[in-house]
Design a protein around this motif. Structure first.
Motif, PDB file in Angstrom:
ATOM      1  N   PRO A 191       0.800  -1.230   0.000  1.00 58.42           N
ATOM      2  CA  PRO A 191       0.000   0.000   0.000  1.00 58.42           C
ATOM      3  C   PRO A 191       0.830   1.275   0.000  1.00 58.42           C
ATOM      4  O   PRO A 191       0.448   2.269  -0.647  1.00 58.42           O
ATOM      5  CB  PRO A 191      -0.835  -0.139   1.277  1.00 58.42           C
ATOM      6  CG  PRO A 191      -0.937  -1.607   1.505  1.00 58.42           C
ATOM      7  CD  PRO A 191       0.363  -2.178   1.037  1.00 58.42           C
ATOM      8  N   SER A 218     -11.817  -4.594  12.930  1.00 58.45           N
ATOM      9  CA  SER A 218     -10.671  -3.781  12.526  1.00 58.45           C
ATOM     10  C   SER A 218      -9.975  -4.371  11.298  1.00 58.45           C
ATOM     11  O   SER A 218      -9.430  -3.637  10.470  1.00 58.45           O
ATOM     12  CB  SER A 218      -9.680  -3.672  13.684  1.00 58.45           C
ATOM     13  OG  SER A 218      -9.267  -4.969  14.123  1.00 58.45           O
ATOM     14  N   LEU A 245     -11.843  -3.084   8.298  1.00 56.93           N
ATOM     15  CA  LEU A 245     -11.475  -1.691   8.006  1.00 56.93           C
ATOM     16  C   LEU A 245     -10.103  -1.610   7.359  1.00 56.93           C
ATOM     17  O   LEU A 245      -9.877  -0.808   6.440  1.00 56.93           O
ATOM     18  CB  LEU A 245     -11.509  -0.868   9.289  1.00 56.93           C
ATOM     19  CG  LEU A 245     -12.880  -0.708   9.963  1.00 56.93           C
ATOM     20  CD1 LEU A 245     -12.735   0.027  11.285  1.00 56.93           C
ATOM     21  CD2 LEU A 245     -13.840   0.031   9.042  1.00 56.93           C
ATOM     22  N   LEU A 246      -9.178  -2.460   7.828  1.00 54.16           N
ATOM     23  CA  LEU A 246      -7.835  -2.486   7.228  1.00 54.16           C
ATOM     24  C   LEU A 246      -7.900  -2.953   5.775  1.00 54.16           C
ATOM     25  O   LEU A 246      -7.207  -2.410   4.899  1.00 54.16           O
ATOM     26  CB  LEU A 246      -6.924  -3.394   8.040  1.00 54.16           C
ATOM     27  CG  LEU A 246      -5.469  -3.511   7.572  1.00 54.16           C
ATOM     28  CD1 LEU A 246      -4.777  -2.152   7.620  1.00 54.16           C
ATOM     29  CD2 LEU A 246      -4.711  -4.527   8.419  1.00 54.16           C
ATOM     30  N   VAL A 276     -10.447  -2.605   3.717  1.00 56.61           N
ATOM     31  CA  VAL A 276     -11.027  -1.516   2.921  1.00 56.61           C
ATOM     32  C   VAL A 276      -9.983  -0.444   2.630  1.00 56.61           C
ATOM     33  O   VAL A 276      -9.918   0.089   1.512  1.00 56.61           O
ATOM     34  CB  VAL A 276     -12.241  -0.919   3.658  1.00 56.61           C
ATOM     35  CG1 VAL A 276     -12.688   0.383   2.996  1.00 56.61           C
ATOM     36  CG2 VAL A 276     -13.390  -1.909   3.676  1.00 56.61           C
ATOM     37  N   GLY A 277      -9.151  -0.137   3.628  1.00 55.17           N
ATOM     38  CA  GLY A 277      -8.101   0.852   3.402  1.00 55.17           C
ATOM     39  C   GLY A 277      -7.111   0.405   2.338  1.00 55.17           C
ATOM     40  O   GLY A 277      -6.722   1.195   1.467  1.00 55.17           O
ATOM     41  N   LYS A 278      -6.700  -0.862   2.388  1.00 60.00           N
ATOM     42  CA  LYS A 278      -5.769  -1.382   1.384  1.00 60.00           C
ATOM     43  C   LYS A 278      -6.389  -1.371  -0.010  1.00 60.00           C
ATOM     44  O   LYS A 278      -5.726  -0.990  -0.989  1.00 60.00           O
ATOM     45  CB  LYS A 278      -5.330  -2.798   1.765  1.00 60.00           C
ATOM     46  CG  LYS A 278      -4.441  -2.874   3.003  1.00 60.00           C
ATOM     47  CD  LYS A 278      -4.039  -4.313   3.287  1.00 60.00           C
ATOM     48  CE  LYS A 278      -3.109  -4.405   4.484  1.00 60.00           C
ATOM     49  NZ  LYS A 278      -2.711  -5.806   4.789  1.00 60.00           N
ATOM     50  N   PHE A 317      -8.758   0.562  -1.069  1.00 60.67           N
ATOM     51  CA  PHE A 317      -8.941   1.945  -1.530  1.00 60.67           C
ATOM     52  C   PHE A 317      -7.648   2.508  -2.110  1.00 60.67           C
ATOM     53  O   PHE A 317      -7.661   3.155  -3.169  1.00 60.67           O
ATOM     54  CB  PHE A 317      -9.418   2.811  -0.362  1.00 60.67           C
ATOM     55  CG  PHE A 317      -9.596   4.261  -0.729  1.00 60.67           C
ATOM     56  CD1 PHE A 317     -10.673   4.665  -1.503  1.00 60.67           C
ATOM     57  CD2 PHE A 317      -8.683   5.219  -0.310  1.00 60.67           C
ATOM     58  CE1 PHE A 317     -10.830   6.000  -1.850  1.00 60.67           C
ATOM     59  CE2 PHE A 317      -8.829   6.544  -0.652  1.00 60.67           C
ATOM     60  CZ  PHE A 317      -9.912   6.936  -1.431  1.00 60.67           C
ATOM     61  N   VAL A 318      -6.531   2.266  -1.438  1.00 63.94           N
ATOM     62  CA  VAL A 318      -5.249   2.744  -1.954  1.00 63.94           C
ATOM     63  C   VAL A 318      -4.936   2.100  -3.300  1.00 63.94           C
ATOM     64  O   VAL A 318      -4.477   2.762  -4.238  1.00 63.94           O
ATOM     65  CB  VAL A 318      -4.127   2.475  -0.933  1.00 63.94           C
ATOM     66  CG1 VAL A 318      -2.776   2.850  -1.518  1.00 63.94           C
ATOM     67  CG2 VAL A 318      -4.372   3.246   0.351  1.00 63.94           C
TER      68      VAL A 318
END
Length: 267
Positions: A38, A112, A115-116, A118-120, A122-123
């Motif tokens: 990421p 969590s 959420l992690l 989704v963050g990966k 998204f990047v």
């Protein structure tokens, strides 16, 4: 939006560069995005943004709106990625639960780890979109077809793409004209009237688009169309040494950073 993209593609700062080189550069970056960490993906997205906004001179507001509109599809899929459901009677505790609530003996919660994830994602999506936006905003569609023809894409696929590209302009022009006409007659006011007018607009837009398509087909036949659309041959264009050196140096730096992160995580 599509008219603005077409206008920028023909008048951007990288217009005179080789379309084959631009497509190859963006494709390599796109493939590299799928295997990178990421942090590397984030730096790659910033680097491609510099190419698109700085070198190609694409307006930053338009570029961000293009990325944001594409990200709406990802935002719509977020609940399916982060929300988990289990019976409230389950005895095993939920690990890493960030938030949750109970409704009718069912427990809805967000972890969590979700959420992690989704963050990966998204990047990665932003990095991939930056590669695609670089191609779309810096290379006209006609040159993209020439590149695809150069790499031996079947002519049937190219002809379908060309016809669909033409139909898109007709579709948006028809929709805009009909929407303005409805507003001029007092339509598109109120929720129920807006739904009714939108449904009418979609039906009429489809009918008018098919009429325009028949007119296009008849025009091709009258001009001697023989089931083959001849396209302009590919013309090679030079690439300044500066752009070649910067692209190679940037890719090597990102690759070294990826190797270092992989080695650090392995330890």
């Amino acid at each position: 939006m599509i008219k603005r993209i077409d206008t920028l593609a023909y008048g951007n700062g990288l217009r005179d560069l080789s379309p084959m080189w631009k497509c190859a550069f963006a494709t390599i970056m796109l493939l590299f995005t799928y295997v990178a960490h990421p942090a590397v993906q984030f730096l790659l997205a910033i680097w491609l943004t510099v190419w698109t906004v700085g070198y190609a001179r694409i307006p930053i507001r338009f570029y961000l709106s293009l990325i944001a509109i594409a990200c709406l599809f990802f935002i719509g899929s977020i609940p399916a990625l982060i929300v988990e459901i289990r019976p409230w009677q389950a005895t095993s505790p939920v690990l890493h639960e960030a938030a949750g609530f109970t409704f009718m003996n069912w427990h809805f919660f967000v972890t969590s780890s979700g959420l992690l994830l989704v963050g990966k994602l998204f990047v990665r999506i932003v990095a991939c979109l930056s590669c695609m936006a670089f191609i779309i905003c810096s290379t006209p569609f006609a040159e993209l077809l020439q590149v695809l023809k150069k790499i031996r894409v079947p002519m049937l696929v190219l002809e379908i793409m060309l016809i669909m590209y033409r139909i898109l302009f007709i579709l948006f022009e028809t929709a805009q004209d009909m929407y303005v006409a409805q507003q001029a007659r007092g339509g598109q006011s109120g929720f129920q009237n807006r739904l009714k007018d939108t449904a009418t607009l979609i039906v009429q837009m489809f009918i008018k688009t098919m009429q325009q398509y028949r007119s296009l087909s008849n025009g091709l036949v009258s001009r001697g169309f023989t089931e083959d659309i001849h396209m302009a041959p590919y013309q090679a264009k030079p690439v300044p040494v500066r752009y070649k050196a910067e692209s190679i140096a940037g890719f090597i730096l990102l690759l070294l950073l990826e190797i270092w992160l992989h080695w650090r995580i392995a330890l």
